[in-house]
Scaffold this motif. Structure first.
Motif, PDB file in Angstrom:
ATOM      1  N   LEU A 160       0.699  -1.200   0.010  1.00  0.00           N
ATOM      2  CA  LEU A 160       0.164   0.001  -0.030  1.00  0.00           C
ATOM      3  C   LEU A 160       0.737   1.135   0.130  1.00  0.00           C
ATOM      4  O   LEU A 160       0.602   1.943  -0.693  1.00  0.00           O
ATOM      5  CB  LEU A 160      -0.992  -0.022   1.184  1.00  0.00           C
ATOM      6  CG  LEU A 160      -1.861   1.163   1.316  1.00  0.00           C
ATOM      7  CD1 LEU A 160      -2.824   1.400   0.196  1.00  0.00           C
ATOM      8  CD2 LEU A 160      -2.680   1.140   2.413  1.00  0.00           C
ATOM      9  N   LEU A 220       0.791   4.319  -2.756  1.00  0.00           N
ATOM     10  CA  LEU A 220       0.761   5.924  -1.999  1.00  0.00           C
ATOM     11  C   LEU A 220       1.816   6.528  -2.591  1.00  0.00           C
ATOM     12  O   LEU A 220       1.709   7.763  -2.948  1.00  0.00           O
ATOM     13  CB  LEU A 220       0.544   5.722  -0.828  1.00  0.00           C
ATOM     14  CG  LEU A 220      -0.729   5.310  -0.164  1.00  0.00           C
ATOM     15  CD1 LEU A 220      -0.682   5.038   1.288  1.00  0.00           C
ATOM     16  CD2 LEU A 220      -2.038   6.215  -0.491  1.00  0.00           C
ATOM     17  N   LEU A 260       1.355   7.933  -6.089  1.00  0.00           N
ATOM     18  CA  LEU A 260       0.336   8.915  -6.012  1.00  0.00           C
ATOM     19  C   LEU A 260       0.810  10.305  -5.120  1.00  0.00           C
ATOM     20  O   LEU A 260       0.232  11.440  -5.592  1.00  0.00           O
ATOM     21  CB  LEU A 260      -1.098   8.631  -5.297  1.00  0.00           C
ATOM     22  CG  LEU A 260      -1.752   7.452  -5.834  1.00  0.00           C
ATOM     23  CD1 LEU A 260      -3.034   6.887  -4.784  1.00  0.00           C
ATOM     24  CD2 LEU A 260      -2.258   7.751  -7.349  1.00  0.00           C
ATOM     25  N   LEU A 282      -0.908  13.552  -9.319  1.00  0.00           N
ATOM     26  CA  LEU A 282      -1.995  13.627  -9.067  1.00  0.00           C
ATOM     27  C   LEU A 282      -2.910  14.658 -10.368  1.00  0.00           C
ATOM     28  O   LEU A 282      -3.909  14.119 -10.605  1.00  0.00           O
ATOM     29  CB  LEU A 282      -2.463  14.445  -7.861  1.00  0.00           C
ATOM     30  CG  LEU A 282      -1.945  13.760  -6.606  1.00  0.00           C
ATOM     31  CD1 LEU A 282      -1.974  14.534  -5.296  1.00  0.00           C
ATOM     32  CD2 LEU A 282      -2.992  12.342  -6.525  1.00  0.00           C
ATOM     33  N   LEU A 301      -3.210  12.302 -13.520  1.00  0.00           N
ATOM     34  CA  LEU A 301      -4.490  11.456 -13.235  1.00  0.00           C
ATOM     35  C   LEU A 301      -5.769  12.028 -13.454  1.00  0.00           C
ATOM     36  O   LEU A 301      -6.477  11.687 -14.160  1.00  0.00           O
ATOM     37  CB  LEU A 301      -4.288  10.756 -12.013  1.00  0.00           C
ATOM     38  CG  LEU A 301      -3.408   9.696 -11.530  1.00  0.00           C
ATOM     39  CD1 LEU A 301      -3.377   9.144 -10.052  1.00  0.00           C
ATOM     40  CD2 LEU A 301      -3.655   8.309 -12.395  1.00  0.00           C
ATOM     41  N   SER A 302      -5.814  13.216 -12.967  1.00  0.00           N
ATOM     42  CA  SER A 302      -7.066  14.042 -13.029  1.00  0.00           C
ATOM     43  C   SER A 302      -7.353  14.550 -14.347  1.00  0.00           C
ATOM     44  O   SER A 302      -8.273  14.537 -14.898  1.00  0.00           O
ATOM     45  CB  SER A 302      -6.890  15.135 -11.976  1.00  0.00           C
ATOM     46  OG  SER A 302      -8.276  15.800 -11.599  1.00  0.00           O
ATOM     47  N   ALA A 352      -8.456  11.475 -16.454  1.00  0.00           N
ATOM     48  CA  ALA A 352      -9.696  11.014 -16.160  1.00  0.00           C
ATOM     49  C   ALA A 352     -10.829  12.163 -16.600  1.00  0.00           C
ATOM     50  O   ALA A 352     -11.880  11.636 -17.282  1.00  0.00           O
ATOM     51  CB  ALA A 352      -9.821  10.877 -14.704  1.00  0.00           C
ATOM     52  N   LEU A 381      -6.947   5.596 -17.195  1.00  0.00           N
ATOM     53  CA  LEU A 381      -7.225   5.302 -15.905  1.00  0.00           C
ATOM     54  C   LEU A 381      -7.282   3.760 -15.852  1.00  0.00           C
ATOM     55  O   LEU A 381      -8.207   3.080 -16.542  1.00  0.00           O
ATOM     56  CB  LEU A 381      -8.039   5.867 -15.121  1.00  0.00           C
ATOM     57  CG  LEU A 381      -8.011   7.443 -14.584  1.00  0.00           C
ATOM     58  CD1 LEU A 381      -9.041   7.670 -13.528  1.00  0.00           C
ATOM     59  CD2 LEU A 381      -6.630   7.698 -14.072  1.00  0.00           C
ATOM     60  N   LEU A 398      -7.591   3.518  -8.272  1.00  0.00           N
ATOM     61  CA  LEU A 398      -7.758   4.516  -7.272  1.00  0.00           C
ATOM     62  C   LEU A 398      -8.982   3.971  -6.222  1.00  0.00           C
ATOM     63  O   LEU A 398      -8.728   4.356  -5.159  1.00  0.00           O
ATOM     64  CB  LEU A 398      -8.221   5.733  -7.741  1.00  0.00           C
ATOM     65  CG  LEU A 398      -7.198   6.462  -8.491  1.00  0.00           C
ATOM     66  CD1 LEU A 398      -7.543   7.638  -9.330  1.00  0.00           C
ATOM     67  CD2 LEU A 398      -6.033   7.164  -7.445  1.00  0.00           C
ATOM     68  N   ASP A 399      -9.920   3.498  -6.506  1.00  0.00           N
ATOM     69  CA  ASP A 399     -10.898   3.071  -5.717  1.00  0.00           C
ATOM     70  C   ASP A 399     -10.470   2.120  -4.773  1.00  0.00           C
ATOM     71  O   ASP A 399     -10.788   1.885  -3.423  1.00  0.00           O
ATOM     72  CB  ASP A 399     -12.334   2.460  -6.444  1.00  0.00           C
ATOM     73  CG  ASP A 399     -13.293   3.505  -7.062  1.00  0.00           C
ATOM     74  OD1 ASP A 399     -12.793   4.852  -6.941  1.00  0.00           O
ATOM     75  OD2 ASP A 399     -13.688   2.980  -7.985  1.00  0.00           O
ATOM     76  N   ALA A 457      -8.531   3.799  -2.028  1.00  0.00           N
ATOM     77  CA  ALA A 457      -9.681   4.570  -1.098  1.00  0.00           C
ATOM     78  C   ALA A 457     -10.126   3.575  -0.128  1.00  0.00           C
ATOM     79  O   ALA A 457     -10.453   3.761   1.010  1.00  0.00           O
ATOM     80  CB  ALA A 457     -10.788   5.328  -1.983  1.00  0.00           C
ATOM     81  N   LEU A 504      -8.228   2.934   2.742  1.00  0.00           N
ATOM     82  CA  LEU A 504      -8.007   3.979   3.649  1.00  0.00           C
ATOM     83  C   LEU A 504      -9.228   4.276   4.438  1.00  0.00           C
ATOM     84  O   LEU A 504      -9.247   4.795   5.584  1.00  0.00           O
ATOM     85  CB  LEU A 504      -7.438   5.113   2.990  1.00  0.00           C
ATOM     86  CG  LEU A 504      -5.978   5.085   2.422  1.00  0.00           C
ATOM     87  CD1 LEU A 504      -5.746   6.330   1.507  1.00  0.00           C
ATOM     88  CD2 LEU A 504      -4.893   4.795   3.538  1.00  0.00           C
TER      89      LEU A 504
END
Lengths: 116, 116
Positions: free
Chosen positions: A32, A36, A39, A45, A48-49, A52, A101, A106-107, A110, A113
């Motif tokens: 993990l 991280l 990212l 970031l 990725l954004s 997407a 993506l 990413l899910d 998430a 966490l």
């Protein structure tokens, strides 16, 4: 621990509870943390954004350098890190690489966490 | 950008959509990257997980060194990073510091990463 011993992020979600539900195993914490780290960079970031948000969820590397105001080699490095960590796929068509993506990656972070 | 200009992670969730919904603003990408960097370490993930699983959600630093097999000064350094990033709170009682998860902080990171 070598990279090959670390679980891909989607396998990690399949095997493991959220970190706040029970103590995470050391080897899973390594996996993990690796995701991280991939990212944990503002340029990555943003990449990725932007990918997407792009039409049909796919962007050419040629469309990613201007928004970030970084050199193409720097952008390519960041994209390579994101592909290596399993957050993006890359396809070559003609001269350019196109990025998309990876569904659920990413899910998966998430879900590991988030509290129960 | 100095640390003081970066939004705490819970404020970031309040202001911003998930990164896959719309392109993240550069300054918000800096803030989110800082939070992710604080998490992107196996020892820190294990500390968060152990604290969360502890009785009443609180653990003494004296209970955190043995499970990680790290020196107390190393564990204290990692705890300080997690407190600084807003993921843990610290309270001193008697000789020891006690640590507790900040409600909603991990959920805020998860919400920013998860797809809509």
């Amino acid at each position: 621990m070598s990279d090959t011993e670390l679980l891909p992020i989607r396998d990690l979600q399949a095997c493991c509870a959220p970190i706040t539900r029970e103590p995470i195993e050391p080897s899973n914490a390594e996996s993990l943390a690796r995701s991280l780290k991939a990212l944990a960079d503002p340029a990555r970031l943003r990449l990725l954004s932007i990918v997407a948000a792009h039409a049909e969820g796919e962007a050419c590397v040629c469309e990613l350098t201007d928004p970030l105001a970084l050199s193409q080699s720097t952008v390519s490095h960041h994209l390579k890190v994101l592909v290596g960590a399993g957050f993006l796929t890359s396809t070559k068509r003609g001269t350019w690489h196109y990025y998309r993506l990876v569904d659920g990656a990413l899910d998966a972070v998430a879900a590991l966490l988030a509290a129960v």
